[in-house]
Motif scaffolding. Structure first.
Motif, PDB file in Angstrom:
ATOM      1  N   TYR A   6      34.556  43.413  43.430  1.00 35.87           N
ATOM      2  CA  TYR A   6      33.990  43.228  42.105  1.00 35.87           C
ATOM      3  C   TYR A   6      35.054  43.095  41.016  1.00 35.87           C
ATOM      4  CZ  TYR A   6      29.373  44.252  44.025  1.00 35.87           C
ATOM      5  OH  TYR A   6      28.208  44.211  44.721  1.00 35.87           O
ATOM      6  N   TYR A   7      36.180  43.764  41.186  1.00 40.05           N
ATOM      7  CA  TYR A   7      37.262  43.638  40.206  1.00 40.05           C
ATOM      8  C   TYR A   7      37.858  42.231  40.242  1.00 40.05           C
ATOM      9  CZ  TYR A   7      36.921  48.712  39.923  1.00 40.05           C
ATOM     10  OH  TYR A   7      36.463  49.986  39.743  1.00 40.05           O
ATOM     11  N   ASP A   8      37.972  41.662  41.454  1.00 40.08           N
ATOM     12  CA  ASP A   8      38.467  40.292  41.585  1.00 40.08           C
ATOM     13  C   ASP A   8      37.497  39.306  40.957  1.00 40.08           C
ATOM     14  OD1 ASP A   8      40.678  41.197  42.968  1.00 40.08           O
ATOM     15  OD2 ASP A   8      39.760  40.932  44.934  1.00 40.08           O
ATOM     16  N   ILE A   9      36.193  39.553  41.161  1.00 38.77           N
ATOM     17  CA  ILE A   9      35.178  38.656  40.608  1.00 38.77           C
ATOM     18  C   ILE A   9      35.273  38.594  39.085  1.00 38.77           C
ATOM     19  CG2 ILE A   9      32.681  38.385  40.267  1.00 38.77           C
ATOM     20  CD1 ILE A   9      32.329  39.459  43.128  1.00 38.77           C
ATOM     21  N   LEU A  10      35.471  39.741  38.474  1.00 36.53           N
ATOM     22  CA  LEU A  10      35.568  39.791  37.009  1.00 36.53           C
ATOM     23  C   LEU A  10      36.965  39.481  36.506  1.00 36.53           C
ATOM     24  CD1 LEU A  10      33.366  42.927  36.238  1.00 36.53           C
ATOM     25  CD2 LEU A  10      32.732  40.528  36.105  1.00 36.53           C
ATOM     26  N   GLY A  11      37.944  39.482  37.408  1.00 33.05           N
ATOM     27  CA  GLY A  11      39.305  39.163  36.986  1.00 33.05           C
ATOM     28  C   GLY A  11      39.958  40.276  36.207  1.00 33.05           C
ATOM     29  N   VAL A  12      39.692  41.527  36.599  1.00 39.94           N
ATOM     30  CA  VAL A  12      40.300  42.676  35.930  1.00 39.94           C
ATOM     31  C   VAL A  12      40.959  43.571  36.974  1.00 39.94           C
ATOM     32  CG1 VAL A  12      38.635  42.678  34.038  1.00 39.94           C
ATOM     33  CG2 VAL A  12      38.157  44.030  36.086  1.00 39.94           C
ATOM     34  N   LYS A  13      41.865  44.412  36.508  1.00 44.02           N
ATOM     35  CA  LYS A  13      42.512  45.359  37.406  1.00 44.02           C
ATOM     36  C   LYS A  13      41.575  46.530  37.685  1.00 44.02           C
ATOM     37  CE  LYS A  13      47.230  44.259  35.921  1.00 44.02           C
ATOM     38  NZ  LYS A  13      48.491  44.793  35.335  1.00 44.02           N
ATOM     39  N   LYS A  14      41.851  47.246  38.771  1.00 44.96           N
ATOM     40  CA  LYS A  14      40.990  48.351  39.163  1.00 44.96           C
ATOM     41  C   LYS A  14      40.985  49.466  38.126  1.00 44.96           C
ATOM     42  CE  LYS A  14      39.961  51.358  43.120  1.00 44.96           C
ATOM     43  NZ  LYS A  14      40.404  51.828  44.443  1.00 44.96           N
ATOM     44  N   ASP A  15      42.078  49.613  37.364  1.00 44.03           N
ATOM     45  CA  ASP A  15      42.144  50.671  36.345  1.00 44.03           C
ATOM     46  C   ASP A  15      41.813  50.152  34.957  1.00 44.03           C
ATOM     47  OD1 ASP A  15      44.346  49.094  35.962  1.00 44.03           O
ATOM     48  OD2 ASP A  15      45.815  50.736  35.892  1.00 44.03           O
ATOM     49  N   ALA A  16      41.173  49.001  34.883  1.00 43.67           N
ATOM     50  CA  ALA A  16      40.827  48.420  33.577  1.00 43.67           C
ATOM     51  C   ALA A  16      39.883  49.338  32.809  1.00 43.67           C
ATOM     52  CB  ALA A  16      40.181  47.046  33.769  1.00 43.67           C
ATOM     53  N   SER A  17      40.030  49.358  31.489  1.00 42.77           N
ATOM     54  CA  SER A  17      39.173  50.188  30.641  1.00 42.77           C
ATOM     55  C   SER A  17      37.785  49.572  30.535  1.00 42.77           C
ATOM     56  CB  SER A  17      39.785  50.331  29.247  1.00 42.77           C
ATOM     57  OG  SER A  17      39.784  49.085  28.574  1.00 42.77           O
ATOM     58  N   ASP A  18      36.821  50.388  30.098  1.00 40.87           N
ATOM     59  CA  ASP A  18      35.458  49.890  29.906  1.00 40.87           C
ATOM     60  C   ASP A  18      35.426  48.745  28.899  1.00 40.87           C
ATOM     61  OD1 ASP A  18      34.591  51.775  31.681  1.00 40.87           O
ATOM     62  OD2 ASP A  18      33.903  53.197  30.157  1.00 40.87           O
ATOM     63  N   ALA A  19      36.229  48.871  27.844  1.00 46.08           N
ATOM     64  CA  ALA A  19      36.259  47.829  26.802  1.00 46.08           C
ATOM     65  C   ALA A  19      36.797  46.515  27.362  1.00 46.08           C
ATOM     66  CB  ALA A  19      37.114  48.299  25.626  1.00 46.08           C
ATOM     67  N   ASP A  20      37.851  46.587  28.188  1.00 46.63           N
ATOM     68  CA  ASP A  20      38.418  45.371  28.769  1.00 46.63           C
ATOM     69  C   ASP A  20      37.435  44.727  29.748  1.00 46.63           C
ATOM     70  OD1 ASP A  20      40.741  45.629  27.360  1.00 46.63           O
ATOM     71  OD2 ASP A  20      41.840  46.658  28.955  1.00 46.63           O
ATOM     72  N   ILE A  21      36.738  45.560  30.508  1.00 40.89           N
ATOM     73  CA  ILE A  21      35.755  45.033  31.457  1.00 40.89           C
ATOM     74  C   ILE A  21      34.621  44.334  30.715  1.00 40.89           C
ATOM     75  CG2 ILE A  21      33.999  45.721  33.144  1.00 40.89           C
ATOM     76  CD1 ILE A  21      35.949  47.940  34.028  1.00 40.89           C
ATOM     77  N   LYS A  22      34.143  44.941  29.651  1.00 43.67           N
ATOM     78  CA  LYS A  22      33.051  44.348  28.866  1.00 43.67           C
ATOM     79  C   LYS A  22      33.496  43.045  28.230  1.00 43.67           C
ATOM     80  CE  LYS A  22      29.643  45.601  25.341  1.00 43.67           C
ATOM     81  NZ  LYS A  22      29.199  46.673  24.417  1.00 43.67           N
ATOM     82  N   LYS A  23      34.710  43.027  27.705  1.00 46.81           N
ATOM     83  CA  LYS A  23      35.242  41.817  27.068  1.00 46.81           C
ATOM     84  C   LYS A  23      35.351  40.680  28.066  1.00 46.81           C
ATOM     85  CE  LYS A  23      39.253  40.206  24.414  1.00 46.81           C
ATOM     86  NZ  LYS A  23      40.575  40.612  23.839  1.00 46.81           N
ATOM     87  N   ARG A  24      35.860  41.008  29.267  1.00 47.71           N
ATOM     88  CA  ARG A  24      36.007  39.995  30.294  1.00 47.71           C
ATOM     89  C   ARG A  24      34.652  39.498  30.772  1.00 47.71           C
ATOM     90  NH1 ARG A  24      38.855  35.830  32.119  1.00 47.71           N
ATOM     91  NH2 ARG A  24      38.670  35.582  34.400  1.00 47.71           N
TER      92      ARG A  24
END
Length: 337
Positions: A6-24
């Motif tokens: 799921y992290y690869d699908i969204l293009g974020v690192k595993k330790d990404a913050s909630d804000a970065d995940i939402k932005k992405r």
């Protein structure tokens, strides 16, 4: 994208913050939404993106998913039973593999619990694997509310703002609002449709509070429930009013003679027209408190009338003469400046 976690699908690192995940996530939705994307596989991609986001946006689901990724028996593809593939699929783990690692089914050290008992408690069913059964469910983990399955995830909660007139807050009122709400199609993609909702404004609600409309948020995924809609209340009122919680402050203009001599005046307030007595020698800026006439919340507020002395304009000879006489009458008055 199907083989990615799921992290690869969204293009974020595993330790990404909630804000970065939402932005992405928002960026990907804008990119692959079927209404704007030319990608022929946009429907599948947006479903995959939503599935990934629904898991790692939730603190508990994300913790379970991270634990699964770190589990040596988890799927080699990293998707496991979180909506991508079942835990008992070809890339999942098998009961026989567990026995090879830990023995013939006995507990560590030969006593205590047995692995057979564990999988019975998980509702494993068939002995062959701990994954999906012929019924199509996610197997042993169904007893825990589908903890390892995001197929039936709840839709996202939606947030909006509604403007409510102050008079409606005093009495409670019915409002109709039009929303452009997301609706999930059978293929997993998301479309939008206009919806009109009738809302009961609770009597006594205060500015900034939220009204929750259960099931009126985004559509759930699979058999999951819809999210909820939260409406933040913005109370509208005239310019001569301000609110402090349930207390209402209203400016009341009065004439100089009303302030000096005292008088009784009728005032239009949010609670209706009230007869108010102006005390003698009232000063501009002073407050008249009307107890219990504020917003009728759980703890009813008060209404404060802030006096504002308004001097008539001098635009006639008669008015000028009246002021001259007033000046002479109070010639001995000392004013502190």
């Amino acid at each position: 994208m199907a083989e990615k976690n799921y992290y690869d699908i969204l293009g974020v690192k595993k330790d990404a913050s909630d804000a970065d995940i939402k932005k992405r996530y928002r960026k990907l939705v804008r990119q692959f939404h079927p209404d704007v994307s030319d990608d022929p596989d946009a429907d599948n991609k947006i479903a995959e993106i939503n599935n990934a986001y629904e898991t790692i946006r939730d603190k508990d689901k994300r913790a379970e998913y991270d634990a699964m990724l770190d589990n040596p028996f988890a799927s080699q593809g990293g998707a496991g039973g979180f909506g991508g593939q079942s835990a008992g699929g070809q890339s999942g783990f098998r009961w026989e593999d567990m026995k090879d690692q830990f023995g013939d089914g006995e507990a560590f050290g030969g006593g205590g619990f047995r692995f057979d008992d564990i999988f019975s408690a998980f509702g494993r069913g068939a002995r062959g694997s701990a994954g999906a059964q012929s019924s199509g469910t996610s197997g042993g983990f169904d007893q825990f509310g589908g903890g390892f399955g995001a197929q039936d995830s709840k839709g996202q909660d939606q947030h909006a703002e509604i403007s409510v007139d102050l008079a409606s807050v005093y009495s409670g009122d019915d409002y109709s609002i039009k929303l452009n709400v997301p609706v999930r199609k059978p293929n997993g993609s998301v479309d939008y449709e206009n919806k009109t909702l009738k809302i009961k404004i609770p009597k006594g609600i205060t500015d900034g509070k939220q009204i929750r409309l259960a099931g009126q948020g985004a559509a759930g995924h699979g058999g999951g429930k819809n999210g909820d809609l939260f409406l933040k209340v913005k109370i509208t009122h005239s310019d001569n009013i301000r609110l402090e919680g349930a207390d209402v402050y209203q400016t009341l203009n009065i004439a100089p003679w009303e302030a000096a001599l005292g008088d009784k005046v009728n005032v239009t307030t949010p609670t209706g027209t009230l007869g108010v007595s102006i005390p003698k020698n009232s000063k501009s800026g002073s407050n008249l408190r009307l107890k219990g006439k504020g917003i009728p919340a759980k703890h009813t507020g008060d209404l404060y009338l802030t006096l504002n002395i308004v001097n008539p304009e001098v635009n006639t000879d008669e008015a000028k003469q009246a002021y001259e006489q007033l000046k002479q009458a109070f010639a001995d008055t000392s004013i502190h400046r």
